[in-house]
Design a protein around this motif. Structure first.
Motif, short mmCIF file in Angstrom:
data_model
loop_
_atom_site.label_atom_id
_atom_site.label_comp_id
_atom_site.label_asym_id
_atom_site.label_seq_id
_atom_site.Cartn_x
_atom_site.Cartn_y
_atom_site.Cartn_z
N ILE A 1 -9.27 46.36 -32.89
CA ILE A 1 -9.15 45.58 -31.66
C ILE A 1 -10.50 45.54 -30.94
CG2 ILE A 1 -8.13 45.56 -29.35
CD1 ILE A 1 -5.52 46.58 -30.69
N ALA A 2 -11.20 46.67 -30.89
CA ALA A 2 -12.53 46.71 -30.26
C ALA A 2 -13.50 45.79 -31.00
CB ALA A 2 -13.05 48.15 -30.22
N PHE A 3 -13.38 45.74 -32.32
CA PHE A 3 -14.21 44.83 -33.11
C PHE A 3 -13.97 43.38 -32.69
CE2 PHE A 3 -14.52 41.98 -36.78
CZ PHE A 3 -15.88 42.08 -37.04
N PHE A 4 -12.70 42.98 -32.62
CA PHE A 4 -12.36 41.62 -32.22
C PHE A 4 -12.88 41.31 -30.82
CE2 PHE A 4 -8.46 42.12 -35.12
CZ PHE A 4 -9.12 41.58 -36.21
N LEU A 5 -12.71 42.26 -29.90
CA LEU A 5 -13.20 42.05 -28.54
C LEU A 5 -14.72 41.91 -28.50
CD1 LEU A 5 -10.94 44.61 -26.64
CD2 LEU A 5 -10.82 42.12 -26.50
N GLY A 6 -15.41 42.74 -29.27
CA GLY A 6 -16.86 42.67 -29.30
C GLY A 6 -17.36 41.35 -29.86
N VAL A 7 -16.77 40.92 -30.96
CA VAL A 7 -17.19 39.65 -31.57
C VAL A 7 -16.89 38.49 -30.63
CG1 VAL A 7 -16.75 38.05 -33.48
CG2 VAL A 7 -17.00 40.49 -33.94
N ALA A 8 -15.73 38.51 -30.00
CA ALA A 8 -15.33 37.40 -29.13
C ALA A 8 -16.07 37.39 -27.80
CB ALA A 8 -13.83 37.45 -28.89
N SER A 9 -16.72 38.47 -27.45
CA SER A 9 -17.41 38.53 -26.16
C SER A 9 -18.53 37.51 -26.04
CB SER A 9 -17.94 39.93 -25.91
OG SER A 9 -19.01 40.23 -26.78
N VAL A 10 -19.08 37.09 -27.16
CA VAL A 10 -20.18 36.12 -27.11
C VAL A 10 -19.71 34.71 -26.77
CG1 VAL A 10 -21.65 37.46 -28.66
CG2 VAL A 10 -20.15 35.69 -29.60
N ILE B 1 -13.94 26.89 -18.36
CA ILE B 1 -12.54 26.76 -18.76
C ILE B 1 -12.42 26.67 -20.28
CG2 ILE B 1 -12.45 24.25 -18.50
CD1 ILE B 1 -9.62 26.66 -17.57
N HIS B 2 -13.37 26.02 -20.93
CA HIS B 2 -13.38 25.93 -22.40
C HIS B 2 -13.58 27.32 -23.00
CE1 HIS B 2 -15.32 24.18 -26.27
NE2 HIS B 2 -14.03 24.31 -26.42
N GLN B 3 -14.50 28.09 -22.43
CA GLN B 3 -14.73 29.45 -22.89
C GLN B 3 -13.47 30.30 -22.76
OE1 GLN B 3 -17.98 30.38 -20.28
NE2 GLN B 3 -19.53 29.79 -21.77
N ILE B 4 -12.78 30.16 -21.64
CA ILE B 4 -11.55 30.93 -21.41
C ILE B 4 -10.49 30.59 -22.44
CG2 ILE B 4 -9.62 31.28 -19.80
CD1 ILE B 4 -11.66 30.79 -17.53
N VAL B 5 -10.29 29.30 -22.68
CA VAL B 5 -9.25 28.86 -23.64
C VAL B 5 -9.59 29.34 -25.04
CG1 VAL B 5 -8.22 26.82 -24.73
CG2 VAL B 5 -8.50 26.90 -22.24
N VAL B 6 -10.84 29.18 -25.46
CA VAL B 6 -11.23 29.63 -26.81
C VAL B 6 -11.07 31.14 -26.93
CG1 VAL B 6 -13.19 29.84 -28.40
CG2 VAL B 6 -12.74 27.66 -27.25
N HIS B 7 -11.49 31.87 -25.90
CA HIS B 7 -11.36 33.33 -25.94
C HIS B 7 -9.89 33.74 -26.04
CE1 HIS B 7 -11.43 37.51 -24.40
NE2 HIS B 7 -12.56 37.55 -25.10
N TYR B 8 -9.03 33.11 -25.25
CA TYR B 8 -7.61 33.42 -25.30
C TYR B 8 -7.04 33.15 -26.70
CZ TYR B 8 -2.61 33.18 -24.61
OH TYR B 8 -1.26 33.39 -24.74
N LEU B 9 -7.38 32.01 -27.27
CA LEU B 9 -6.87 31.68 -28.61
C LEU B 9 -7.36 32.67 -29.67
CD1 LEU B 9 -7.13 27.79 -28.50
CD2 LEU B 9 -5.05 29.21 -28.33
#
Length: 130
Positions: free
Chosen positions: A44-53, A63-71
């Motif tokens: 989970i930490a790996f996914f969070l770290g990769v998605a943080s960018v 708003i685009h960043q939020i939607v992509v991050h959520y998905l």
């Protein structure tokens, strides 16, 4: 490519730490649910770290960043939570409960981070004006 590299570094560091801790736990205590949980928390930490960018892609609106991050979290972290065994998933109701908890925690974390950053930026701007 620079963002991908940055994301992989952010994700791999905690993943490696959790994995090493999980392996050490297994080595000294034997196979247990705790070592499995440590590995899954690392995942989970790996996914969070990769998605943080995602929030560093400047050409995207917020708003685009939020939607992509959520998905991204929905297709990576949510299934990991379901497979982790931390929550009972014996029925559709259980899965829905985990889904709502996932969204509730995501909203709490998002709002707290958002307001913390706004507060910090406001303090920074005030300091620059003085």
């Amino acid at each position: 490519m620079n963002l991908l590299k940055k994301g992989l570094i952010r994700g791999l560091i905690p993943f490696i730490l959790f994995t090493v801790t999980s392996l050490m736990w297994t080595q000294f205590e034997g196979t247990s649910a705790i070592s499995k949980q440590l590995f899954l928390y690392g995942l989970i930490a790996f996914f969070l770290g990769v998605a943080s960018v995602i929030y560093e892609v400047e050409r995207w609106r917020f708003i685009h960043q939020i939607v992509v991050h959520y998905l991204v979290m929905l297709v990576t972290v949510f299934p990991t939570l379901l497979l982790s065994g931390a929550y009972p998933v014996d029925s559709f109701r259980d899965i829905a409960r985990v889904y709502f908890l996932f969204n509730q925690m995501g909203l709490i974390l998002f709002l707290s981070t958002y307001f913390l950053i706004k507060w910090r930026n406001r303090a920074y701007m005030r300091e620059q004006n003085e």
